[in-house]
Scaffold this motif. Structure first.
Motif, PDB file in Angstrom:
ATOM      1  N   SER A  48       0.859  -1.193   0.000  1.00 29.83           N
ATOM      2  CA  SER A  48       0.000   0.000   0.000  1.00 29.83           C
ATOM      3  C   SER A  48       0.891   1.238   0.000  1.00 29.83           C
ATOM      4  O   SER A  48       1.875   1.309   0.741  1.00 29.83           O
ATOM      5  CB  SER A  48      -0.917   0.012   1.225  1.00 29.83           C
ATOM      6  OG  SER A  48      -1.696  -1.169   1.278  1.00 29.83           O
ATOM      7  N   GLY A  74      -3.442   5.208  -1.168  1.00 32.94           N
ATOM      8  CA  GLY A  74      -4.220   6.090  -0.319  1.00 32.94           C
ATOM      9  C   GLY A  74      -3.629   7.483  -0.315  1.00 32.94           C
ATOM     10  O   GLY A  74      -2.514   7.709  -0.795  1.00 32.94           O
ATOM     11  N   LEU A 112      -8.280   5.098   1.307  1.00 32.54           N
ATOM     12  CA  LEU A 112      -7.398   5.054   2.464  1.00 32.54           C
ATOM     13  C   LEU A 112      -6.777   6.422   2.716  1.00 32.54           C
ATOM     14  O   LEU A 112      -6.491   7.169   1.782  1.00 32.54           O
ATOM     15  CB  LEU A 112      -6.276   4.037   2.244  1.00 32.54           C
ATOM     16  CG  LEU A 112      -6.696   2.607   1.922  1.00 32.54           C
ATOM     17  CD1 LEU A 112      -5.471   1.776   1.533  1.00 32.54           C
ATOM     18  CD2 LEU A 112      -7.415   1.975   3.102  1.00 32.54           C
ATOM     19  N   ARG A 134     -10.872   5.430   5.074  1.00 34.90           N
ATOM     20  CA  ARG A 134     -10.462   4.740   6.284  1.00 34.90           C
ATOM     21  C   ARG A 134      -9.084   5.256   6.693  1.00 34.90           C
ATOM     22  O   ARG A 134      -8.154   5.264   5.880  1.00 34.90           O
ATOM     23  CB  ARG A 134     -10.407   3.229   6.050  1.00 34.90           C
ATOM     24  CG  ARG A 134     -10.054   2.402   7.286  1.00 34.90           C
ATOM     25  CD  ARG A 134     -11.155   2.483   8.325  1.00 34.90           C
ATOM     26  NE  ARG A 134     -10.927   1.565   9.425  1.00 34.90           N
ATOM     27  CZ  ARG A 134     -11.485   0.350   9.509  1.00 34.90           C
ATOM     28  NH1 ARG A 134     -12.287  -0.082   8.533  1.00 34.90           N
ATOM     29  NH2 ARG A 134     -11.256  -0.422  10.545  1.00 34.90           N
ATOM     30  N   VAL A 136      -5.556   5.013   8.364  1.00 41.24           N
ATOM     31  CA  VAL A 136      -4.645   3.909   8.659  1.00 41.24           C
ATOM     32  C   VAL A 136      -3.344   4.478   9.213  1.00 41.24           C
ATOM     33  O   VAL A 136      -2.688   5.300   8.568  1.00 41.24           O
ATOM     34  CB  VAL A 136      -4.347   3.067   7.409  1.00 41.24           C
ATOM     35  CG1 VAL A 136      -3.422   1.904   7.766  1.00 41.24           C
ATOM     36  CG2 VAL A 136      -5.638   2.555   6.786  1.00 41.24           C
ATOM     37  N   SER A 204      -6.245  -3.242   1.583  1.00 41.82           N
ATOM     38  CA  SER A 204      -7.634  -3.501   1.198  1.00 41.82           C
ATOM     39  C   SER A 204      -8.074  -4.878   1.678  1.00 41.82           C
ATOM     40  O   SER A 204      -9.242  -5.082   2.017  1.00 41.82           O
ATOM     41  CB  SER A 204      -7.807  -3.386  -0.315  1.00 41.82           C
ATOM     42  OG  SER A 204      -6.949  -4.293  -0.991  1.00 41.82           O
TER      43      SER A 204
END
Length: 211
Positions: A48, A74, A112, A134, A136, A204
């Protein structure tokens, strides 16, 4: 009082599962991101990337390369300004501008968000909720920056990762040798027996799988 978004923050996965989540901040950077992508591809690993809007605007083809390789992308912020030092409206705009820059390049809305410096505040959590993002953070940092960002130090911290860890690394930094250190340490770690026992996933998978 914290907004409801405070409950929508993820900092690690479950320790009972062998998954580890590699994450890279502050890119994309054409000097370093391609080598990290090559390393991930060699080991068939998904990761990510939390990107800066200004870097995306400067290197859109590299953003698309990350997306086409199947990695999660993200938003981090537009300019990496410290969110605690900005007026509320400007902190929100840093997020919105990065969100729309990334969405325009990839054709898909990001899902993200990782705040710059990992610093959360009510205004940015509210903005994350408005953008359906979301938030993180991480449970393990390899500290690939500053005086501690040596190859031996980064390698030692990578070797200490545990199942469920969300691992913070960088594919761009002002101290320009550090991402090369990161890539070298990662390449070496992925050849170890410990790495072979782990399942490296994009975020994810963590955020869509039921417990």
């Amino acid at each position: 009082m914290w907004p409801n978004g405070f409950l929508n923050i993820t900092s690690r996965g479950r320790r009972s599962k062998p998954q580890v989540y590699l994450t890279f901040d502050d890119g994309p950077d054409p000097r370093f991101t391609p080598a990290i992508l090559d390393t991930l591809a060699q080991h068939q690993i998904k990761a990510s990337f939390f990107v800066l809007g200004e870097a995306c605007a400067a290197h859109p083809a590299l953003v698309r390369q990350i997306a086409e390789a199947g990695h999660d992308i993200g938003i981090h912020s537009y300019s990496h300004a410290h969110p605690w030092r900005l007026p509320e409206a400007q902190a929100r705009e840093e997020m919105r501008r990065c969100y729309h820059t990334l969405a325009d390049i990839t054709g898909s809305p990001p899902r993200l968000f990782r705040p710059a410096y990992g610093r959360i505040r009510p205004a940015t959590l509210q903005q994350a909720s408005a953008l359906q993002l979301r938030t993180v953070l991480w449970s393990c940092s390899v500290i690939d920056w500053g005086a501690w960002g040596t190859l031996s130090g980064v390698s030692r911290r990578l070797a200490a990762v545990k199942p469920g860890d969300i691992v913070l690394m960088h594919d761009a930094r002002p101290d320009a040798n550090r991402p090369q250190v990161t890539q070298t340490a990662l390449q070496n770690f992925l050849l170890t027996d410990k790495a072979a026992s782990l399942d490296f996933c994009g975020l994810s998978q963590l955020l869509t799988k039921p417990d």
